[in-house]
Design a protein around this motif. Structure first.
Motif, short mmCIF file in Angstrom:
data_model
loop_
_atom_site.label_atom_id
_atom_site.label_comp_id
_atom_site.label_asym_id
_atom_site.label_seq_id
_atom_site.Cartn_x
_atom_site.Cartn_y
_atom_site.Cartn_z
N THR B 5 0.84 -1.22 0.00
CA THR B 5 0.00 0.00 0.00
C THR B 5 0.87 1.26 0.00
O THR B 5 0.60 2.20 -0.76
CB THR B 5 -0.92 0.00 1.25
OG1 THR B 5 -1.49 -1.29 1.38
CG2 THR B 5 -2.00 1.05 1.13
N ILE B 6 1.89 1.24 0.85
CA ILE B 6 2.79 2.42 0.92
C ILE B 6 3.49 2.63 -0.43
O ILE B 6 3.50 3.73 -0.98
CB ILE B 6 3.82 2.26 2.07
CG1 ILE B 6 3.11 2.25 3.41
CG2 ILE B 6 4.87 3.36 2.04
CD1 ILE B 6 3.93 1.72 4.57
N LEU B 7 4.04 1.54 -0.96
CA LEU B 7 4.75 1.64 -2.24
C LEU B 7 3.81 2.10 -3.36
O LEU B 7 4.17 2.92 -4.21
CB LEU B 7 5.39 0.30 -2.61
CG LEU B 7 6.65 -0.09 -1.84
CD1 LEU B 7 7.09 -1.50 -2.21
CD2 LEU B 7 7.79 0.89 -2.11
N SER B 8 2.61 1.55 -3.34
CA SER B 8 1.63 1.94 -4.36
C SER B 8 1.33 3.42 -4.30
O SER B 8 1.24 4.10 -5.33
CB SER B 8 0.31 1.17 -4.16
OG SER B 8 0.53 -0.19 -4.26
N THR B 9 1.20 3.91 -3.06
CA THR B 9 0.91 5.34 -2.89
C THR B 9 2.06 6.18 -3.43
O THR B 9 1.85 7.17 -4.15
CB THR B 9 0.68 5.66 -1.40
OG1 THR B 9 -0.25 4.72 -0.89
CG2 THR B 9 0.14 7.07 -1.21
N ILE B 10 3.30 5.74 -3.11
CA ILE B 10 4.49 6.48 -3.61
C ILE B 10 4.50 6.50 -5.14
O ILE B 10 4.66 7.54 -5.77
CB ILE B 10 5.80 5.86 -3.05
CG1 ILE B 10 5.86 6.05 -1.52
CG2 ILE B 10 7.03 6.48 -3.71
CD1 ILE B 10 6.93 5.22 -0.84
N ILE B 11 4.31 5.31 -5.72
CA ILE B 11 4.35 5.21 -7.19
C ILE B 11 3.23 6.03 -7.81
O ILE B 11 3.42 6.73 -8.81
CB ILE B 11 4.23 3.71 -7.62
CG1 ILE B 11 5.47 2.93 -7.17
CG2 ILE B 11 4.04 3.59 -9.14
CD1 ILE B 11 6.75 3.26 -7.88
N LEU B 12 2.07 5.95 -7.18
CA LEU B 12 0.92 6.70 -7.69
C LEU B 12 1.20 8.20 -7.70
O LEU B 12 0.99 8.88 -8.72
CB LEU B 12 -0.33 6.39 -6.85
CG LEU B 12 -1.63 7.03 -7.31
CD1 LEU B 12 -2.06 6.49 -8.67
CD2 LEU B 12 -2.74 6.76 -6.30
N ILE B 13 1.70 8.69 -6.58
CA ILE B 13 1.99 10.13 -6.48
C ILE B 13 3.08 10.51 -7.50
O ILE B 13 2.96 11.52 -8.20
CB ILE B 13 2.40 10.52 -5.04
CG1 ILE B 13 1.20 10.36 -4.10
CG2 ILE B 13 2.95 11.94 -4.97
CD1 ILE B 13 1.53 10.40 -2.63
N ALA B 14 4.10 9.66 -7.58
CA ALA B 14 5.20 9.94 -8.52
C ALA B 14 4.69 9.94 -9.96
O ALA B 14 5.11 10.80 -10.77
CB ALA B 14 6.30 8.91 -8.35
#
Lengths: 336, 126
Positions: B5-14
């Motif tokens: 979830t954390i990684l997905s959020t980072i990738i999504l924002i990026a």
């Protein structure tokens, strides 16, 4: 250029109306100079600015050699480039040999990413096309031509902004074969600023689409030459279909995450792309004996760098189809 | 699961940031290039073209005079050039001057007419 391991060649400098001190510097170089193997003659053509194609044509027409190597003013050849490239002309059907372009001004994020792109994206594709003897773009920084092939093709044209792609397609259409020689290396200066990179890619994209449109007869009629139809479709795919698919996929995952709660989908998409890029980059770096420090860039390469490029391609494509006027512009060079 | 979830959020924002950055950079590029284009529009200068080269051999000069061509070394190239240019007939560019190390000797006579049409100003070898 004087350091080439080749005995029989001459250098023709074309000054296409430069406004800096190019003319004076070039004039001071005219004459015979000591090369690695023999005396090398340097001549200079000073002409009014007419664009890259007119400059190249002036040099080609002045030359009375059987083979001509065209390169850019911001590129440097490796000492063995000419020797490795010229031997392919033993095959009488080979009309041109495309060289291997490498980025010289590295050690910056943007130029390192371009270095990876040249190795993984451009050179690997050219190696594959070389099996069919049908490389679809002979790069501007290094292209060795049989002069007769250029004559058959009608020289460089001014009606597209990718004169190298256009000439390549014309050579293929004239039924010549084109080979790729990875050991014929030309080091070129890549744009180090995002704005400059976009300017370059804007011109490339519109130029390639112009070239495809110019040769659309080959695109839609495989009975003329199946090989050329396949090559044009691969260019069409690369210029139009692939960027659209990439942008659409990104938008899909963003929408899925923001509006439907499938936030984890995007991470699997990114991991999948990064693994594929890592493997292909690893293969290319090993085969080309390139810097291994470029490998970590695969993490951001597809998801971010290529996305920027693809958005630029998509916008340029729209402008091209809308017929918006464009000019060559000028890329800033730092003279690395 | 939380890591994903954390990684997905980072990738999504990026990814969203990259989208915005790309479109913004493209618009900025267009604005700048339009401004540059306006600045570049300057009066056209009618400049001639010239060839600067070294003189090759005296016997070539002799043959050149006999054949009436600008230079023996260019005879072959010239033939090819004429053949190429048949489909698009063009004016012959006058050879006015060739700068050489020892003497003045005209070496290049022809140029692509299509290019002359498109080039800025009149093109001549001097």
């Amino acid at each position: 250029m004087l350091n080439l391991n080749y005995s029989n060649y001459e250098i023709i400098i074309v000054n296409d109306g430069s406004t800096d001190d190019t003319k004076a510097i070039a004039e001071s170089m005219v004459g015979y100079h000591k090369g690695t193997v023999s005396q090398i003659k340097i001549s200079l053509i000073n002409k009014v600015n007419g664009g890259k194609s007119t400059a190249l044509n002036a040099g080609i027409k002045y030359s009375d050699a059987e083979f001509v190597l065209c390169m850019d003013g911001d590129s440097q050849l490796s000492p063995d480039s000419l020797r490795f490239a010229v031997r392919h002309f033993k095959d009488a059907k080979i009309g041109a040999v495309a060289g291997n372009v490498k980025v010289v001004n590295r050690k910056k994020l943007l130029t390192d990413l371009q270095a990876l792109e040249y190795i993984e994206g451009l050179n690997m594709a050219r190696s594959a096309q070389s099996y069919l003897r049908a490389v679809n773009i002979i790069p501007g920084p290094i292209g060795l031509f049989r002069k007769k092939a250029i004559v058959d093709a009608g020289y460089y044209s001014r009606d597209t902004f990718a004169e190298d792609a256009d000439l390549t397609l014309k050579i293929l259409a004239a039924d010549w074969n084109i080979y790729y020689e990875p050991r014929a290396i030309s080091f070129t200066e890549a744009p180090s600023k995002l704005q400059q990179l976009l300017k370059q890619r804007y011109r490339w994209t519109r130029g390639i689409i112009q070239s495809i449109r110019k040769h659309k007869k080959l695109l839609i009629n495989p009975t003329i030459s199946f090989r050329n139809t396949a090559i044009l479709w691969s260019m069409f795919y690369e210029a139009l279909i692939w960027p659209t698919m990439n942008i659409a996929a990104h938008l899909f995952f963003i929408i899925a995450a923001l509006f439907f709660g499938f936030s984890s989908l995007i991470i699997f998409w990114w991991i999948g792309l990064a693994i594929l890029d890592f493997i292909s980059a690893l293969y290319c770096i090993i085969t080309e004996k390139e810097e291994s420090r470029l490998l970590p860039y695969t993490i951001v390469y597809r998801m971010f760098f290529i996305l920027v490029i693809d958005i630029c391609k998509a916008m340029s494509t729209i402008e091209e189809f809308l017929g918006i006027r464009m000019t060559w512009g000028k890329l800033e060079r730092t003279g690395v | 699961m939380e890591l994903i979830t954390i990684l997905s959020t980072i990738i999504l924002i990026a990814t969203i940031s990259t989208f915005i950055l790309s479109i913004g950079a493209y618009i900025l590029y267009k604005v700048r290039s339009r401004r540059e284009q306006r600045q570049i529009l300057s009066p056209v200068v009618n400049t001639q073209a010239e060839l600067v080269t070294v003189k090759e051999a005296d016997e070539w000069e002799e043959l050149r005079r006999k054949s009436g061509r600008p230079s023996l070394s260019r005879v072959q190239g010239e033939g090819v050039l004429n053949e190429r240019e048949k489909p698009e007939p063009k004016p012959v560019i006058k050879v006015e001057k060739v700068k050489t190390e020892k003497s003045m000797s005209p070496r290049f006579v022809k140029y692509n007419p299509q290019e002359i049409e498109n080039a800025v100003g009149e093109l001549k070898w001097k």
